[in-house]
Every structure is written in structure tokens, then in C-alpha cells.
Design a protein around this motif. Structure first.
Motif, PDB file in Angstrom:
ATOM      1  N   ARG A  56       0.869  -1.016   0.035  1.00 54.27           N
ATOM      2  CA  ARG A  56       0.031   0.025   0.052  1.00 54.27           C
ATOM      3  C   ARG A  56       0.916   1.275   0.015  1.00 54.27           C
ATOM      4  O   ARG A  56       1.645   1.333   0.973  1.00 54.27           O
ATOM      5  CB  ARG A  56      -0.920   0.015   0.972  1.00 54.27           C
ATOM      6  CG  ARG A  56      -1.891  -1.180   1.368  1.00 54.27           C
ATOM      7  CD  ARG A  56      -2.739  -1.232   2.705  1.00 54.27           C
ATOM      8  NE  ARG A  56      -3.603  -0.109   2.452  1.00 54.27           N
ATOM      9  CZ  ARG A  56      -4.450   0.261   3.497  1.00 54.27           C
ATOM     10  NH1 ARG A  56      -4.414  -0.226   4.761  1.00 54.27           N
ATOM     11  NH2 ARG A  56      -5.384   1.470   3.545  1.00 54.27           N
ATOM     12  N   SER A  64      -5.880   6.860   2.963  1.00 50.60           N
ATOM     13  CA  SER A  64      -5.409   5.475   2.686  1.00 50.60           C
ATOM     14  C   SER A  64      -5.584   5.286   1.385  1.00 50.60           C
ATOM     15  O   SER A  64      -6.799   5.495   0.528  1.00 50.60           O
ATOM     16  CB  SER A  64      -5.916   4.449   3.665  1.00 50.60           C
ATOM     17  OG  SER A  64      -7.347   4.382   3.260  1.00 50.60           O
ATOM     18  N   SER A  65      -4.734   4.309   0.735  1.00 54.35           N
ATOM     19  CA  SER A  65      -4.539   3.771  -0.770  1.00 54.35           C
ATOM     20  C   SER A  65      -5.101   2.360  -0.390  1.00 54.35           C
ATOM     21  O   SER A  65      -4.841   1.679   0.546  1.00 54.35           O
ATOM     22  CB  SER A  65      -3.101   4.135  -1.247  1.00 54.35           C
ATOM     23  OG  SER A  65      -2.287   3.211  -0.439  1.00 54.35           O
ATOM     24  N   TYR A 119      -4.965  -1.648  -1.605  1.00 57.82           N
ATOM     25  CA  TYR A 119      -3.555  -2.685  -1.919  1.00 57.82           C
ATOM     26  C   TYR A 119      -3.382  -2.544  -3.392  1.00 57.82           C
ATOM     27  O   TYR A 119      -4.349  -2.416  -4.272  1.00 57.82           O
ATOM     28  CB  TYR A 119      -3.898  -4.113  -1.295  1.00 57.82           C
ATOM     29  CG  TYR A 119      -3.551  -4.177  -0.038  1.00 57.82           C
ATOM     30  CD1 TYR A 119      -2.133  -4.275   0.546  1.00 57.82           C
ATOM     31  CD2 TYR A 119      -4.821  -4.608   0.979  1.00 57.82           C
ATOM     32  CE1 TYR A 119      -2.057  -4.391   1.944  1.00 57.82           C
ATOM     33  CE2 TYR A 119      -4.331  -4.631   2.268  1.00 57.82           C
ATOM     34  CZ  TYR A 119      -3.183  -4.480   2.700  1.00 57.82           C
ATOM     35  OH  TYR A 119      -2.836  -4.721   4.149  1.00 57.82           O
ATOM     36  N   PHE A 137       2.351   5.067   0.421  1.00 60.13           N
ATOM     37  CA  PHE A 137       1.852   5.994   1.495  1.00 60.13           C
ATOM     38  C   PHE A 137       1.409   7.158   0.921  1.00 60.13           C
ATOM     39  O   PHE A 137       1.473   7.613  -0.355  1.00 60.13           O
ATOM     40  CB  PHE A 137       3.307   6.481   1.828  1.00 60.13           C
ATOM     41  CG  PHE A 137       3.196   7.740   2.925  1.00 60.13           C
ATOM     42  CD1 PHE A 137       2.697   7.542   4.213  1.00 60.13           C
ATOM     43  CD2 PHE A 137       3.580   9.002   2.338  1.00 60.13           C
ATOM     44  CE1 PHE A 137       2.710   8.672   5.142  1.00 60.13           C
ATOM     45  CE2 PHE A 137       3.413  10.147   3.102  1.00 60.13           C
ATOM     46  CZ  PHE A 137       3.060   9.928   4.667  1.00 60.13           C
TER      47      PHE A 137
END
Length: 348
Positions: free
Chosen positions: A82, A89-90, A92, A84
């Protein structure tokens, strides 16, 4: 799709150390479905796909897809990280794992090294300065392939950067080559639009993008008779598209290279298949991707040897520069046995 990938930090999903050498390929045979094998090949072709992109291509529910991806990761078939982000949040990002590389090598009867896979492949992808570009390019192509609102239009070929390099590196270095085939619902004649993609994120000087058209003209001149292939330029913003068109217009006209442009904002609420493409030098209004066939009737498929896109199980070296044809962009409809224990739920 994340837009601010951190180069220095990538959170890798933990898993016991594994290599292609210690992967028990035979033991994994009964665990793999037809879609699993398709995904292994697709990741080898295109390096990295996010959870959302895989969900879009498979058309399956998010929970079922993330559970399956977690299982494949635990088996070493996939690797995952993932990137940064400074905010939020990103998802997977999945790559080909060591067991996946071993399975693909066994399937093709070659050594893992012949695939071009390396043990540090995931780390290289995760920290690549081109990660945002590559994910954005794949996101655009996935949106084309997975447009379920227009079932009469199907992406029948997606050749990624590796395949394009093997076939045309002497002239061009496109981000992708693809075929979109239109099958009329009334049983009329099928039509196919073939195109190269230049996915522009704004990081390259506009003059460098413009200079690429010379290579496309040289490629067209290498055929007999000369045949140009449509070049699609996808810009990051409307302003960037306007800047590129000012340069590409005269060059496209003088070299005889058919070019159409769009930008991420134009198709954000619809699809890249919709009326979002603006041809250069032929008309003032935007048209559909299939409409570009009428705008550029002289454009044709890129030059390749006969049988290039058709697999030959008896001799994988038949195609010379292209040992194996590109993986179909959509998965097989038949799904094999379910596999594996219930994995931990993936964070969204």
C-alpha cells in the motif's frame, strides 16, 4: 485511484519469506481457478493492479474479491503493498508473487528468469517514481475494458508496455496498444478500433510529447503500403489537453498521424468510451471512441506478424520478439473450485 504516491514509503503486506524455488507448484495446482491463472498472467503483463481495478475487471463483489486476493497473497501467488499517502489511505496494489512466477514459468515450460521476474520486483514497483503514472495508465485501460454499461463494445486486446517494447521499440514507446470491438446488437457487421495510448500526467514537457509523433510516423512508413494507427493522448487536466493540442495539431497534420485527445475531467462522470474524444484536424466536437473510426477512416491496426495475438501452445517462440500473446483483459467466465482457508479481511 491514489494521486499522491509516496516514493520513500510503501507498506508491504507481511508474509513468510518465499522464493520461486521453494514454492510447491504441484501442491498449488488444485487451489487455482481459471480466474486465478488469468490474474497471474495479467499481472505479469501489466506489473501492478489495485484492488479496485481487479474488482472492476472481474465484476465480482468487493468482499468476495478481497477474500480471494488475500488467499492468493497468503499462498505467495500474489505480492501486495500500500503506497504512502499524506491524507487518507490507498488500496492494496497487487503484483506477481514468487509462487505466481513459479506457476507461470511452469505453465510456459521456461525458467523463472525467462519471464523477466525478479525477487525484488515488488519493491522496485512500490518505490518507482513512475508508480502513479503506471497505476493511472492501468486505471484508464481498466475503465475501458470494464465498461459494463456498453456491453456491445468490448476491449478484445490489451497489450501493455512490455509487449509494445518487444514489438515496436525501434520506433515508439507507447503506454499501451489496444483493440475495442463493437458488435451491433442487431447482428450487423463488427467493427474494431485499434489505438496506441499516450498517458500524460503533466510531468513531461509538452514538446517531448509532441516529438513522439515522429516515431509513429516512422512506424507507419515501415509498412507497405504505409498505414497509420490512431494515437490517443490522455491528458491529466483540460488545461493540459489544450496545451498539448496546440503543439500536436500542426505536427499531426504534417506527419499524417491520426491523433485524438481527452482529459481525465471529461470522462470522470461517464466512461472513456463516451463522447469525450476530440480528434485533431477533422472536426470541432467531441465524439465516442468508436466514432473516431469515422473521423479517421484511413487509420488501421499496428503492424505485427501474422498470428502475433494468437497463442500457439505447441511452440511459444513462434512470434519471435513476442514469445507469448497478451492476456485477455477480461477473465474467463468459467470459474474453477474455490480455494483456501478464510483469510483476514483486507483493509479498504
Amino acid at each position: 485511484m491514489p494521486t499522491h504516491h509516496g516514493v520513500r514509503t510503501a507498506l508491504r503486506r507481511p508474509r513468510p519469506h518465499m522464493t520461486p524455488r521453494n514454492a510447491d507448484v504441484a501442491a498449488l495446482t488444485h487451489r487455482l481457478t481459471a480466474r486465478d491463472r488469468w490474474l497471474i498472467r495479467l499481472l505479469h503483463d501489466h506489473d501492478v493492479l489495485t484492488t479496485n481495478q481487479i474488482i472492476a475487471l472481474t465484476g465480482r463483489a468487493r468482499r468476495a474479491t478481497t477474500r480471494r486476493l488475500s488467499t492468493l497473497h497468503s499462498l505467495g501467488i500474489l505480492d501486495a503493498f500500500r503506497p504512502f499517502l499524506t491524507t487518507g489511505s490507498s488500496p492494496y496494489h497487487y503484483t506477481l508473487g514468487p509462487a505466481g512466477a513459479a506457476i507461470l514459468a511452469a505453465e510456459r515450460a521456461v525458467d523463472v528468469r525467462a519471464l523477466g521476474w525478479r525477487p525484488d520486483a515488488t519493491s522496485r514497483i512500490a518505490h518507482s517514481p513512475w508508480l502513479a503514472h503506471d497505476v493511472g495508465r492501468n486505471d484508464f485501460m481498466v475503465r475501458l475494458a470494464a465498461d459494463h454499461h456498453r456491453p456491445e463494445n468490448r476491449m478484445t486486446l490489451w497489450a501493455g508496455e512490455h509487449v509494445c517494447k518487444a514489438l515496436w521499440a525501434d520506433h515508439i514507446h507507447p503506454d499501451a496498444y489496444a483493440h475495442i470491438t463493437h458488435t451491433p446488437t442487431d447482428g450487423g457487421r463488427r467493427r474494431t478500433v485499434a489505438f496506441f495510448l499516450e498517458h500524460d500526467t503533466g510531468s513531461m514537457r509538452p514538446e517531448r510529447v509532441d516529438a513522439k509523433l515522429t516515431g509513429y510516423a516512422d512506424l507507419a512508413a515501415s509498412t507497405h503500403p504505409p498505414t497509420s494507427t490512431l494515437v490517443l493522448v490522455h491528458a491529466s487536466t483540460p488545461g493540459r489537453e489544450k496545451t498539448l493540442r496546440a503543439l500536436l495539431g500542426p505536427t499531426s497534420t504534417s506527419l499524417g498521424v491520426p491523433v485524438a485527445t481527452t482529459n481525465a475531467t471529461a470522462h470522470a462522470a461517464d466512461s472513456p468510451l463516451a463522447d469525450v474524444w476530440l480528434p485533431i484536424g477533422t472536426r470541432a466536437e467531441r465524439t465516442t471512441l468508436l466514432g473516431l473510426r469515422q473521423a479517421f477512416p484511413q487509420a488501421g491496426p499496428a503492424p505485427v506478424a501474422p498470428g502475433t495475438w494468437t497463442p500457439d501452445a505447441t511452440d511459444p517462440q513462434t512470434h519471435g520478439a513476442l514469445p507469448w500473446p497478451p492476456t485477455p483483459p477480461l477473465p474467463p467466465s468459467a470459474v474453477g473450485p474455490a480455494a483456501g482457508p478464510t483469510p483476514h479481511r483486507e483493509a479498504r
